[in-house]
Design a protein around this motif. Structure first.
Motif, PDB file in Angstrom:
ATOM      1  N   ALA A  22       0.734  -1.184  -0.243  1.00  0.00           N
ATOM      2  CA  ALA A  22       0.354   0.139   0.010  1.00  0.00           C
ATOM      3  C   ALA A  22       1.239   1.208  -0.088  1.00  0.00           C
ATOM      4  O   ALA A  22       0.807   1.959  -0.827  1.00  0.00           O
ATOM      5  CB  ALA A  22      -1.042   0.293   0.940  1.00  0.00           C
ATOM      6  N   ARG A  26      -8.352 -13.448   1.748  1.00  0.00           N
ATOM      7  CA  ARG A  26      -8.133 -12.329   0.179  1.00  0.00           C
ATOM      8  C   ARG A  26      -8.826 -13.448  -0.633  1.00  0.00           C
ATOM      9  O   ARG A  26      -7.731 -13.988  -0.701  1.00  0.00           O
ATOM     10  CB  ARG A  26      -7.311 -11.090  -0.302  1.00  0.00           C
ATOM     11  CG  ARG A  26      -6.915 -10.327   1.328  1.00  0.00           C
ATOM     12  CD  ARG A  26      -8.805  -9.394   1.229  1.00  0.00           C
ATOM     13  NE  ARG A  26      -8.511  -7.953   2.771  1.00  0.00           N
ATOM     14  CZ  ARG A  26      -8.707  -7.996   3.908  1.00  0.00           C
ATOM     15  NH1 ARG A  26      -9.969  -8.721   3.821  1.00  0.00           N
ATOM     16  NH2 ARG A  26      -8.554  -7.272   4.661  1.00  0.00           N
ATOM     17  N   ARG A  75      -5.834 -13.427  -6.688  1.00  0.00           N
ATOM     18  CA  ARG A  75      -6.018 -13.074  -8.525  1.00  0.00           C
ATOM     19  C   ARG A  75      -6.525 -14.217  -9.206  1.00  0.00           C
ATOM     20  O   ARG A  75      -5.673 -14.880  -9.824  1.00  0.00           O
ATOM     21  CB  ARG A  75      -4.849 -12.273  -8.533  1.00  0.00           C
ATOM     22  CG  ARG A  75      -4.971 -11.293 -10.709  1.00  0.00           C
ATOM     23  CD  ARG A  75      -3.594 -11.205 -10.524  1.00  0.00           C
ATOM     24  NE  ARG A  75      -3.704 -10.658 -11.662  1.00  0.00           N
ATOM     25  CZ  ARG A  75      -3.552  -9.486 -11.635  1.00  0.00           C
ATOM     26  NH1 ARG A  75      -3.064  -8.834 -10.366  1.00  0.00           N
ATOM     27  NH2 ARG A  75      -3.731  -8.099 -12.585  1.00  0.00           N
ATOM     28  N   ALA A 125      -9.571  -3.241 -12.319  1.00  0.00           N
ATOM     29  CA  ALA A 125      -8.551  -5.020 -11.558  1.00  0.00           C
ATOM     30  C   ALA A 125      -8.312  -5.289 -11.892  1.00  0.00           C
ATOM     31  O   ALA A 125      -6.934  -5.461 -10.849  1.00  0.00           O
ATOM     32  CB  ALA A 125      -9.983  -5.713 -10.842  1.00  0.00           C
ATOM     33  N   ALA A 126      -8.053  -5.884 -13.042  1.00  0.00           N
ATOM     34  CA  ALA A 126      -6.808  -7.039 -13.328  1.00  0.00           C
ATOM     35  C   ALA A 126      -5.478  -5.688 -13.598  1.00  0.00           C
ATOM     36  O   ALA A 126      -4.067  -6.724 -14.214  1.00  0.00           O
ATOM     37  CB  ALA A 126      -7.294  -7.627 -15.433  1.00  0.00           C
ATOM     38  N   ALA A 127      -5.708  -4.506 -13.749  1.00  0.00           N
ATOM     39  CA  ALA A 127      -4.514  -3.833 -13.908  1.00  0.00           C
ATOM     40  C   ALA A 127      -3.733  -3.231 -13.420  1.00  0.00           C
ATOM     41  O   ALA A 127      -2.884  -2.856 -12.491  1.00  0.00           O
ATOM     42  CB  ALA A 127      -4.666  -2.576 -15.225  1.00  0.00           C
ATOM     43  N   ASP A 128      -5.084  -4.083 -11.946  1.00  0.00           N
ATOM     44  CA  ASP A 128      -4.339  -3.454 -10.243  1.00  0.00           C
ATOM     45  C   ASP A 128      -4.863  -2.296 -10.407  1.00  0.00           C
ATOM     46  O   ASP A 128      -4.120  -1.053  -9.358  1.00  0.00           O
ATOM     47  CB  ASP A 128      -2.481  -3.035 -10.030  1.00  0.00           C
ATOM     48  CG  ASP A 128      -2.404  -5.000  -9.877  1.00  0.00           C
ATOM     49  OD1 ASP A 128      -3.804  -5.740  -8.697  1.00  0.00           O
ATOM     50  OD2 ASP A 128      -2.482  -5.896 -10.186  1.00  0.00           O
ATOM     51  N   GLN A 166     -14.980 -12.772 -10.242  1.00  0.00           N
ATOM     52  CA  GLN A 166     -13.884 -12.978  -8.871  1.00  0.00           C
ATOM     53  C   GLN A 166     -12.425 -11.924  -9.553  1.00  0.00           C
ATOM     54  O   GLN A 166     -12.283 -11.693  -8.201  1.00  0.00           O
ATOM     55  CB  GLN A 166     -12.749 -13.745  -9.739  1.00  0.00           C
ATOM     56  CG  GLN A 166     -13.377 -15.262  -9.520  1.00  0.00           C
ATOM     57  CD  GLN A 166     -14.481 -15.687 -10.368  1.00  0.00           C
ATOM     58  OE1 GLN A 166     -15.194 -14.702 -11.031  1.00  0.00           O
ATOM     59  NE2 GLN A 166     -14.923 -17.129 -10.336  1.00  0.00           N
ATOM     60  N   LEU A 167     -12.700 -11.244 -10.031  1.00  0.00           N
ATOM     61  CA  LEU A 167     -11.947  -9.904 -10.627  1.00  0.00           C
ATOM     62  C   LEU A 167     -12.409  -9.028  -9.450  1.00  0.00           C
ATOM     63  O   LEU A 167     -11.598  -8.118  -8.756  1.00  0.00           O
ATOM     64  CB  LEU A 167     -11.639  -9.584 -11.685  1.00  0.00           C
ATOM     65  CG  LEU A 167     -10.851 -10.581 -12.927  1.00  0.00           C
ATOM     66  CD1 LEU A 167     -11.003  -9.703 -14.421  1.00  0.00           C
ATOM     67  CD2 LEU A 167      -8.986  -9.099 -12.604  1.00  0.00           C
ATOM     68  N   HIS A 178     -14.118  -9.431  -6.515  1.00  0.00           N
ATOM     69  CA  HIS A 178     -13.651  -9.440  -5.120  1.00  0.00           C
ATOM     70  C   HIS A 178     -12.098  -9.286  -5.196  1.00  0.00           C
ATOM     71  O   HIS A 178     -11.630  -9.119  -4.294  1.00  0.00           O
ATOM     72  CB  HIS A 178     -13.867 -11.567  -5.074  1.00  0.00           C
ATOM     73  CG  HIS A 178     -15.690 -11.627  -5.369  1.00  0.00           C
ATOM     74  ND1 HIS A 178     -16.306 -11.174  -4.436  1.00  0.00           N
ATOM     75  CD2 HIS A 178     -15.814 -12.904  -5.472  1.00  0.00           C
ATOM     76  CE1 HIS A 178     -17.103 -11.474  -4.304  1.00  0.00           C
ATOM     77  NE2 HIS A 178     -17.098 -13.027  -5.569  1.00  0.00           N
ATOM     78  N   TYR A 179     -10.910  -9.126  -5.679  1.00  0.00           N
ATOM     79  CA  TYR A 179      -9.953  -9.780  -5.880  1.00  0.00           C
ATOM     80  C   TYR A 179      -9.562  -8.110  -5.438  1.00  0.00           C
ATOM     81  O   TYR A 179      -8.682  -7.298  -4.305  1.00  0.00           O
ATOM     82  CB  TYR A 179      -8.690  -9.529  -7.048  1.00  0.00           C
ATOM     83  CG  TYR A 179      -7.678 -10.194  -7.095  1.00  0.00           C
ATOM     84  CD1 TYR A 179      -6.617 -10.068  -6.600  1.00  0.00           C
ATOM     85  CD2 TYR A 179      -7.654  -8.192  -8.109  1.00  0.00           C
ATOM     86  CE1 TYR A 179      -5.668  -9.146  -7.031  1.00  0.00           C
ATOM     87  CE2 TYR A 179      -5.940  -7.997  -8.584  1.00  0.00           C
ATOM     88  CZ  TYR A 179      -5.339  -8.633  -7.665  1.00  0.00           C
ATOM     89  OH  TYR A 179      -3.898  -7.854  -7.446  1.00  0.00           O
ATOM     90  N   GLY A 211     -10.402  -7.122  -2.386  1.00  0.00           N
ATOM     91  CA  GLY A 211      -9.827  -7.932  -0.819  1.00  0.00           C
ATOM     92  C   GLY A 211      -8.924  -6.362  -1.497  1.00  0.00           C
ATOM     93  O   GLY A 211      -8.219  -6.055  -0.256  1.00  0.00           O
ATOM     94  N   ARG A 212      -8.419  -6.571  -1.941  1.00  0.00           N
ATOM     95  CA  ARG A 212      -6.990  -5.375  -2.539  1.00  0.00           C
ATOM     96  C   ARG A 212      -7.131  -3.912  -1.477  1.00  0.00           C
ATOM     97  O   ARG A 212      -6.386  -3.117  -1.086  1.00  0.00           O
ATOM     98  CB  ARG A 212      -6.534  -5.294  -3.813  1.00  0.00           C
ATOM     99  CG  ARG A 212      -5.603  -6.274  -4.116  1.00  0.00           C
ATOM    100  CD  ARG A 212      -4.557  -6.482  -3.804  1.00  0.00           C
ATOM    101  NE  ARG A 212      -3.221  -5.341  -4.067  1.00  0.00           N
ATOM    102  CZ  ARG A 212      -3.115  -4.798  -4.348  1.00  0.00           C
ATOM    103  NH1 ARG A 212      -3.181  -5.395  -5.933  1.00  0.00           N
ATOM    104  NH2 ARG A 212      -2.843  -3.855  -4.399  1.00  0.00           N
ATOM    105  N   ALA A 247      -9.098  -3.356   0.112  1.00  0.00           N
ATOM    106  CA  ALA A 247      -9.687  -3.750   1.918  1.00  0.00           C
ATOM    107  C   ALA A 247      -8.267  -3.899   2.595  1.00  0.00           C
ATOM    108  O   ALA A 247      -7.761  -3.552   3.632  1.00  0.00           O
ATOM    109  CB  ALA A 247     -10.352  -5.091   1.835  1.00  0.00           C
ATOM    110  N   ASP A 248      -7.338  -4.651   1.552  1.00  0.00           N
ATOM    111  CA  ASP A 248      -5.862  -4.910   2.590  1.00  0.00           C
ATOM    112  C   ASP A 248      -5.049  -3.259   3.032  1.00  0.00           C
ATOM    113  O   ASP A 248      -4.491  -2.765   3.670  1.00  0.00           O
ATOM    114  CB  ASP A 248      -5.093  -5.674   1.266  1.00  0.00           C
ATOM    115  CG  ASP A 248      -5.461  -7.472   2.129  1.00  0.00           C
ATOM    116  OD1 ASP A 248      -5.275  -7.416   2.810  1.00  0.00           O
ATOM    117  OD2 ASP A 248      -5.070  -8.183   1.111  1.00  0.00           O
ATOM    118  N   ASN A 249      -5.777  -2.939   1.435  1.00  0.00           N
ATOM    119  CA  ASN A 249      -5.108  -1.698   1.689  1.00  0.00           C
ATOM    120  C   ASN A 249      -5.143  -0.711   2.600  1.00  0.00           C
ATOM    121  O   ASN A 249      -5.050   0.415   3.327  1.00  0.00           O
ATOM    122  CB  ASN A 249      -4.494  -0.889   0.513  1.00  0.00           C
ATOM    123  CG  ASN A 249      -4.547  -1.104  -0.767  1.00  0.00           C
ATOM    124  OD1 ASN A 249      -3.630  -1.807  -0.787  1.00  0.00           O
ATOM    125  ND2 ASN A 249      -4.035  -0.921  -1.701  1.00  0.00           N
TER     126      ASN A 249
END
Lengths: 181, 491
Positions: free
Chosen positions: A77, A169, A172, B395-398, B429-430, B432-433, B436-437, B439-441
Motif C-alpha cells: 500500500a 482475501r 487474483r 481490477a486486472a490492471a491493479d 472474481q476480479l 472480489h480481488y 480484497g486489495r 480492504a488490504d490497503n
C-alpha cells in the motif's frame, strides 16, 4: 601574533555574519516531495530500510536512490502511495508481497519476562510485566525485528501473520490471455 | 408508497431456474447426524463467545455462544448431547479456513433446555415492542436469505420505518426451500412478519414473491387474509437478481436506495421470509434458531431434496441423506449457483446457508481465458447500471482507484455480467480481488497510522523522561552547591 589573532577573529565574525545573511535570504525551498514522502512513511524509525530513520529514507527515495518498495512495514500500500507521490513507475520487489511478518513469542515457556524487548520496541507493541510472559500485539507490530535481536532466549521469532476469515482475501483470478500478447 | 404494479428492474438475466427437481419436495426433517459442528462465527460481525466447556452436557436450545460486544449473534445447541470438542472446523466460506466451532455428539433424546423463554401469546398489537426485539436477539436470529446479518439490529430502529418488506424472491436457480416454506408454513411467516412490523412500528407489510412460485403466492395470500390483513402479497417478475434487497425495493415501491445508503434511510426494512418464520418460532414457541430449511440439490446429487436440518450438520451428511453423489462434483456450493460460495464438503450448515448444491462439470463454466470483445452484454445485464468490463479491466490492471471510480462499491457481485459474458471472463472474481486489495490497503493504512501514533507517543514519552532526568540532575547539582556554600560560610 596578536595581529593575526585579531584578523582571524574579525574574518570569522564577518564571514559568519555573511553566512547568516545568505542563509536568511537564499534559503532554498524545502523539497516538497521529500516532505510528502516523509509524511507517508510509518515514522517509527525502525531502520529496516538500512537508513537511520524515516526522514533519511524519505530523502533517499525522493532523490531516486531507493526503490519505492524500500519500506517493509509500509508494504504494498505504501509503495503504491509513494509511486503516486514521486510519479515513478512501481516495480514490486520480493518484500512487499505475501503475508506480513510480525514478531511472536513462539514458545511461551522460554520467555523469561526480561522486559528487554519491551524497551526496544519502537511502537510499544509488546506487553508484559517483569518475570511474566510477554505478548506481541499484531496490529501494533511494525516488523522491525529490533526485539528479535535482544531476546536472550530467542523465543521471539518473525512469523507470517496468521490468516483468518477477517483478513483472508480473494486471490487474483488467472486470466490467460497469452494469445493476445 | 407501494406500487399497484411491480416495476421491472434494470438489466438482470433470465436464468435457467432448474427448480423442478426440488420444488415438489416437502421440507423433511433430517435424522440427527453423528456429530454437529456448530460454528461460533456463522453471522456477520464478531464471533460468539463459547459458554460451554468440553465434556459438558447440553440441552436442545441451550445457549452455547453468547454474542460478543457490537454486531454479533447468540448461538444455541441444535440438539441435546455432549460437547466433545471446541475446536477449529472448516467454515462454509471459499477460503475453507477453520473457525472456532462447538462439536456436539447428539444423544438422540432432543431434551429441551428448561430455561427457554416462555412463548408470548396474544394478539400482535398487545405485545411489547422492545420485548420482541430482545427475544429475536436472544434467539440468535440472523438474516436467513444468505447474508446472516443479526436480525435484531434490523428491528430496533427509531420508528422511522414505515414499511416492512418480506423477501420471498428466491431467484437463485436450484433453491426451493423458501418456496416450500411459504407453501407449507405461510401462517407462521405472516405472523412473524406482523411481529417484526410491530417491533419496527411499520404500518405496512409487503411480501414480494417471484411469479414462478404460484403455489407460494396463493398460500401466502390466503394466510395473509385469514390473519386479518395488513400484509400484501405482491408477485414480482422472475428475473435475476430480483431478490436483491435494493431491487426488490425498487420493484415494489419504485424507490431507489441511494448509493452508500441503507434501505432504512428511505423508511424501509427488508427481511427474508425464512427470518420471519424464525421470528415466529422464537416468539410464539420460545424456540431459538437451531435448525433451518435447506435445499440439497445440483446435478451431482442423486435425490435432490429440501431438509429441515439442525445448524451444524456437515454438508457431506446432508448430501448423503439426499441419496449421495452419483458422480464426482465439479464444485460444491453453499447457496445458489449465482452468488453461492465454493465450500469444502467437510464444512457444516450455518444459519445463513439456504442451499447445498453439488454441480457436475456440465453445469459449470470454467473461465475460458478469452479476452473481452467489448460486446457490451455485461453493461446491458448489470442491474446496478455499471460497466462491469471497465471495472474488471481496471481490477486486472491493479488500478484499484479506477475500479472504485467505476462503481466497484455499488456492485452486488450478483454475477449477471459473468453469466452473459461470451468470453466467460472471471468478472466477479476480479471484483472480489479488487475489493480484497482495497480492504488490504485500507487495513495497512490504518495500521500505519496506529503505529505512527504509537511511535510518536513513545518518542514523546522518552523526551519527557529525558527532560525530567536532566531537571532532576540540575536540581541535585544546585542543592549540592547550596550545601557547599552553606558549609563554607559556616566555617
Amino acid at each position: 601574533m596578536y595581529a593575526a589573532m585579531l584578523v582571524l577573529t574579525l574574518m570569522a565574525i564577518a564571514l559568519g555574519w555573511l553566512l547568516a545573511i545568505a542563509h536568511h535570504y537564499l534559503k532554498g525551498e524545502p523539497d516538497a516531495i521529500e516532505e510528502e514522502v516523509n509524511r507517508a512513511l510509518p515514522g517509527t524509525n525502525c531502520g529496516q530500510c538500512g537508513y537511520p530513520g524515516c526522514a533519511a529514507g524519505a530523502s533517499m527515495v525522493a532523490a531516486g536512490e531507493l526503490p519505492l518498495d524500500f519500506c517493509p512495514p509500509g508494504g504494498r500500500a505504501l509503495a503504491e502511495e509513494l509511486a503516486r507521490i514521486t510519479g515513478r513507475p512501481l516495480t514490486y520487489g520480493a518484500q512487499c508481497c505475501g503475508p506480513r511478518l510480525i514478531a511472536k513469542v513462539v514458545d511461551e515457556e522460554l520467555c523469561s519476562g526480561c522486559l528487554k524487548c519491551i524497551k526496544v520496541c519502537p511502537t510499544d507493541a509488546i506487553v508484559g510485566a517483569p518475570n511474566q510472559i510477554h505478548g506481541v500485539l499484531p496490529e501494533a507490530c511494525s516488523g522491525c525485528t529490533a526485539c528479535i535481536d535482544v531476546c536472550p532466549t530467542a523465543t521471539l521469532k518473525m512469523v507470517p501473520e496468521s490468516v483468518t476469515l477477517a483478513n483472508w482475501r480473494w486471490p487474483r483470478p488467472n486470466e490467460v490471455l497469452d494469445h493476445a500478447t | 408508497m407501494l406500487l399497484s404494479k411491480p416495476k421491472l428492474i434494470r438489466g438482470g438475466v433470465r436464468t435457467d431456474a432448474r427448480k423442478h427437481p426440488t420444488s415438489g419436495c416437502p421440507i423433511e426433517p433430517v435424522p440427527l447426524p453423528p456429530r454437529l459442528y456448530v460454528s461460533l462465527a456463522q453471522h456477520i460481525g464478531a464471533p460468539a463467545l463459547p459458554q460451554v466447556a468440553v465434556g459438558d452436557s447440553v440441552a436442545q436450545g441451550q445457549l452455547i455462544g453468547a454474542p460478543d460486544a457490537g454486531i454479533s449473534a447468540a448461538v444455541h445447541a441444535p440438539t441435546s448431547g455432549t460437547v466433545i470438542a471446541i475446536d477449529h472446523h472448516p467454515a462454509p466460506h471459499p477460503s475453507g479456513l477453520p473457525v472456532q466451532s462447538v462439536v456436539i455428539a447428539p444423544d438422540g433424546h432432543k431434551r429441551w433446555d428448561p430455561n427457554l423463554p416462555k412463548p408470548l401469546t396474544g394478539p400482535v398489537p398487545q405485545l411489547d415492542r422492545e420485548t420482541i426485539a430482545e427475544r429475536v436477539a436472544a434467539a440468535g436470529i440472523v438474516g436467513m436469505g444468505g447474508a446472516a446479518f443479526p436480525s435484531a439490529l434490523k428491528l430496533s430502529t427509531d420508528g422511522s420505518v414505515n414499511t416492512l418488506i418480506l423477501n420471498g424472491g428466491e431467484c437463485e436457480p436450484y433453491l426451493t426451500c423458501d418456496d416450500r416454506l411459504m407453501r407449507e408454513r405461510a401462517a407462521g411467516i405472516i405472523d412473524g412478519a406482523r411481529l417484526m412490523a410491530h417491533a419496527l412500528g411499520a404500518e405496512r407489510i409487503a411480501i414480494g414473491i417471484e411469479d414462478n412460485k404460484p403455489e407460494a403466492i396463493f398460500a401466502m395470500q390466503r394466510a395473509a387474509e385469514s390473519l386479518g390483513g395488513g400484509a400484501e402479497v405482491l408477485p414480482v417478475p422472475s428475473l435475476w437478481p430480483q431478490g436483491s434487497e435494493k431491487h426488490l425495493i425498487y420493484s415494489l415501491t419504485g424507490h431507489e436506495v441511494p448509493a452508500g445508503a441503507l434501505a432504512a434511510d428511505i423508511g424501509l426494512v427488508v427481511h427474508n421470509v425464512g427470518t420471519a418464520y424464525a421470528v415466529h418460532r422464537a416468539i410464539r414457541h420460545g424456540i431459538p434458531l437451531i435448525s433451518r430449511p435447506v435445499t440439497v440439490g445440483g446435478g451431482a446429487v442423486r435425490e435432490p431434496q429440501n431438509f429441515e436440518a439442525p445448524i451444524g450438520t456437515p454438508f457431506s451428511y446432508l448430501i448423503e441423506q439426499a441419496g449421495g453423489l452419483h458422480c464426482e462434483p465439479a464444485r460444491i456450493l453453499a447457496g445458489g449457483p449465482m452468488m453461492g460460495q465454493v465450500v469444502p464438503i467437510e464444512a457444516a450448515l450455518a444459519k445463513g446457508t439456504n442451499g447445498v448444491i453439488a454441480l457436475t462439470a456440465a453445469e459449470i463454466r470454467e473461465p475460458a481465458g478469452l479476452p473481452c470483445i467489448r460486446c457490451g452484454r455485461c453493461v446491458e445485464a448489470c442491474p446496478m447500471g455499471l460497466m462491469p468490463f471497465e471495472i474488471a479491466n481496471r481490477a486486472a490492471a491493479d488500478d484499484l482507484d479506477g475500479a472504485a471510480e467505476q462503481g466497484l462499491g455499488d456492485c452486488l457481485s450478483c454475477g449477471s455480467c459473468a453469466y452473459v459474458c461470451p468470453s466467460s471472463r472471471p468478472l466477479v472474481q476480479l471484483f472480489h480481488y479488487a475489493r480484497g486489495r482495497r480492504a488490504d490497503n485500507a487495513a495497512a493504512k490504518q495500521r500505519a497510522e496506529l503505529q505512527k501514533r504509537l511511535a510518536e507517543q513513545r518518542q514523546e514519552r522518552q523526551r519527557l523522561a529525558a527532560e525530567a532526568k536532566k531537571r532532576a540532575a540540575a536540581e541535585r547539582r544546585k542543592r549540592r552547591a547550596a550545601q557547599k556554600q552553606k558549609e563554607e560560610s559556616e566555617t
